[in-house]
Design an enzyme around this catalytic site. Structure first.
Site, PDB file in Angstrom:
ATOM      1  N   SER A 125      83.854   9.507 -12.369  1.00  0.00           N
ATOM      2  CA  SER A 125      85.289   9.215 -12.288  1.00  0.00           C
ATOM      3  C   SER A 125      85.705   8.263 -13.413  1.00  0.00           C
ATOM      4  O   SER A 125      85.652   8.627 -14.574  1.00  0.00           O
ATOM      5  CB  SER A 125      85.644   8.669 -10.906  1.00  0.00           C
ATOM      6  OG  SER A 125      86.999   8.944 -10.592  1.00  0.00           O
ATOM      7  N   LYS A 177     110.696   0.467   0.442  1.00  0.00           N
ATOM      8  CA  LYS A 177     110.137  -0.830   0.066  1.00  0.00           C
ATOM      9  C   LYS A 177     108.785  -1.100   0.721  1.00  0.00           C
ATOM     10  O   LYS A 177     107.937  -1.789   0.145  1.00  0.00           O
ATOM     11  CB  LYS A 177     111.128  -1.954   0.436  1.00  0.00           C
ATOM     12  CG  LYS A 177     110.730  -3.323  -0.106  1.00  0.00           C
ATOM     13  CD  LYS A 177     110.603  -3.298  -1.617  1.00  0.00           C
ATOM     14  CE  LYS A 177     110.173  -4.660  -2.155  1.00  0.00           C
ATOM     15  NZ  LYS A 177     109.926  -4.619  -3.602  1.00  0.00           N
TER      16      LYS A 177
END
Length: 304
Positions: A125, A177
């Site tokens: 990765s 939010k």
């Protein structure tokens, strides 16, 4: 009592001396080209990167973008003809991974030195992302690599709070939010929004690998769905160039650059902290749990 106190003072003084010596030795191991006489053209720089990318730990483990840039700056001023970066990492955070990749690219441009990647037990990765900055990648036959992809893991403990009778009130300025909040289920709109971020980051990964390994994106996608490969498999797929250990990598550099004799290896190391010297570790389970509760953490990492 006085003997015990004197003994304690002596032990403390010895520890302080060892710590100070180690720190200065680590920082000044190769401060200037004149610090260690070498023959220009017959030396190779070596940087070892081990651990999770972006990890901040008390025991000095992990790969920090700032540390890597500092080591690259040291390697710029030494008289070596090439740099070997040894990688043993499952990956890590996206931003420092890209920052390290860019720093290696700048190093090559500014020094005109070739960069060779030597993969150890794993370079997956984000570890593979960094490797793509090299001019040539050499993996062990048993190296775990690939795992090309992006992941975001979120924990929801709403059910646990309900069981113990705890309730949290959130006051927010907008609908999104508290996206990724661990105290409520995620909405479909939020999942779609986060998936778009993952897809965009994944496409950046694909583009980097495609340009580095000269593999068309359409062909790359089939082998870049998070699969983990051995070094042998990765070579067949074109993800690495050759197989071998660090010494084999040194021999490849010698052959490519026509270096005669035994090259001197100039190793650049990051300084160690007082905590690492005293054996302090931060692998406390409670701290790991708290770290994993952090929302919206996007990573290039191999998940077991």
């Amino acid at each position: 009592m006085k003997k015990d106190r004197s003994f304690g003072i002596i032990v403390f003084a010895v520890i302080v001396f060892v710590v100070v010596f180690a720190i200065f030795r680590g920082k000044a191991q190769y401060a200037t080209p004149s610090a260690r006489p070498v023959k220009t053209g017959n030396s190779i720089s070596l940087i070892k990167l081990e651990g999770v990318i972006g990890a901040d730990s008390l025991n000095g483990q992990g790969i920090s973008a700032d540390d890597v840039k500092e080591l690259l700056n040291e390697a710029k001023s030494d008289p070596s003809r090439a740099l070997i970066i040894s990688i043993d990492s499952p990956g890590g955070a996206v931003e420092p991974t890209q920052e390290i990749f860019n720093a290696i690219q700048r190093f090559k441009k500014e020094t005109d030195k070739k960069v060779y990647i030597s993969m150890r037990s794993e370079a997956a990765s984000g570890g593979y992302y960094i490797a793509c900055a090299g001019d040539k990648i050499i993996a062990m036959p048993t190296t775990l690599t690939g795992s090309i992809g992006v992941i975001m893991e979120l924990i929801n403990y709403q059910g646990l709070l309900n069981k113990i009778g705890l309730k949290e009130t959130v006051i927010k300025s907008g609908e999104y939010k508290d996206i990724g909040s661990p105290i409520r289920e995620m909405t479909q709109k939020e999942k779609t929004m986060l998936q778009s971020i993952i897809d965009e980051t994944y496409n950046q990964f694909l583009d980097t690998v495609s340009k580095s390994r000269h593999i068309p994106v359409d062909k790359l996608k089939s082998i870049a769905q998070g699969q983990v490969y051995t070094g042998i498999q990765a070579k067949k797929l074109g993800l690495v160039d050759d197989l071998g250990d660090l010494q084999d990598t040194i021999n490849i550099v010698k052959k490519d650059l026509n270096i005669k004799g035994t090259p001197q290896i100039i190793t650049h190391k990051k300084g160690r902290s007082i905590f690492s010297l005293l054996g302090t570790k931060n692998n406390i389970p409670e701290l790991d749990i708290l770290k994993n509760l952090k929302p919206l953490k996007i990573e290039y990492i191999m998940v077991p």
